[in-house]
Design an enzyme around this catalytic site. Sequence first.
Site, PDB file in Angstrom:
ATOM      1  CG  PHE A 186      -0.136   0.191   2.458  1.00 43.98           C
ATOM      2  CD1 PHE A 186       0.239   1.466   3.155  1.00 43.98           C
ATOM      3  CD2 PHE A 186       0.132  -1.309   3.234  1.00 43.98           C
ATOM      4  CE1 PHE A 186       0.680   1.140   4.323  1.00 43.98           C
ATOM      5  CE2 PHE A 186       0.949  -1.073   4.486  1.00 43.98           C
ATOM      6  CZ  PHE A 186       1.336   0.039   5.008  1.00 43.98           C
ATOM      7  CB  CYS A 187       1.778   3.914  -1.572  1.00 47.04           C
ATOM      8  SG  CYS A 187       0.781   3.693  -3.074  1.00 47.04           S
ATOM      9  CB  THR A 188       0.154   8.577  -0.094  1.00 49.23           C
ATOM     10  OG1 THR A 188       1.328   8.334   0.632  1.00 49.23           O
ATOM     11  CG2 THR A 188      -0.561   9.635   0.119  1.00 49.23           C
TER      12      THR A 188
END
Length: 356
Positions: A186-188
Amino acid sequence: YSFCTLLSPPPIKMPPALVTAMYKFVEIEDTEALKSKLCEMTTSRGVKGMLLLANEGINGTVAATVEEMNDFLKELKKDDRFSDITVKHNTVDENPFLRMRIRLKKEIVSLGVPDVDPSKLVGTYIEPKDWNGVISDPDTIVLDTRNDYEVAIGTFQNAVNPNTKTFKEFPEFCETIDKSKRVAMFCTGGIRCEKASSFLLQKGFSDVLHLKGGILKYLEEIPEEQSRWNGDCYVFDNRVGVTHGLKPGSHFSCKACRMPITTEDTKLPSYQLGVSCKHCIESTTDAQKARFRERQHQMELADTRGVCALGSEASENKKIKEQNKQASRETQKQQREEHEKLKRMKIEDDSKKETK
């Protein structure tokens, strides 16, 4: 009312701003021409923020009024390359950006590895509503692809922190991961995961998942009582961090180094408003601190005179000072309570002595 107060015009209430994060991996050959077109499109509509252009696509976050933003996106989507561009919106009280910048880059997400093309090869998207089930599996490696200063203020439960300073360090970290394991990353907002998942698949990983829409989409859609998220999600504008429902988080930025800090951090000896914090006290020179100190002085003068020296930065500066005042009041309250406690203990001791 004073004479000056009566002559002063009433404060102008600005309309809410729509902050829009967008990206798309798509082949762009005419980056210079597209930059000129985007400059005209944003300037004519009052859109501010940052856009990155590269041969691999477009990425950035911009803000404007709802009407201006809708008009800008409508014009952008007339270009077939961006007709289905990924966008995420968030309404805020005022535009968090001071100006519009459009930059040409080698990559819109700097991984530093050639021939990684998310438009041709990418991992499996996981909808926010299904994410909790995926990361609950003990055999799944839950991987945070963001940098260390972002992870420090918030992440998912049991997520692996790669401890990277920049995204270019991510490929080296991946050498430590077992390729036979399922990886859920996951990331922003989703863009880094598109590139990271493409890279892992090229390296021989077979089961690579990533959170569709990123942390921001998860915080927008998943109720807090069902959430596996802890802390704030770092964002790259004056909001600094957001939490569930995309509400403002508890962090704000050091005006010297832009790193996220909390009200508790302002109580440390290393903190001086606009000059230094725990992150930068050791890394800046005396000359830099002197320059920051003078800049802060000028901003405070502008606040006193009712002049906005640096746009929204001045209002954020005022917000930080209010937070500092609140921290000071809390400290004074604690000191008073401690003093009263000691006073009561002394009275009780004196009473016992008199009884004896």
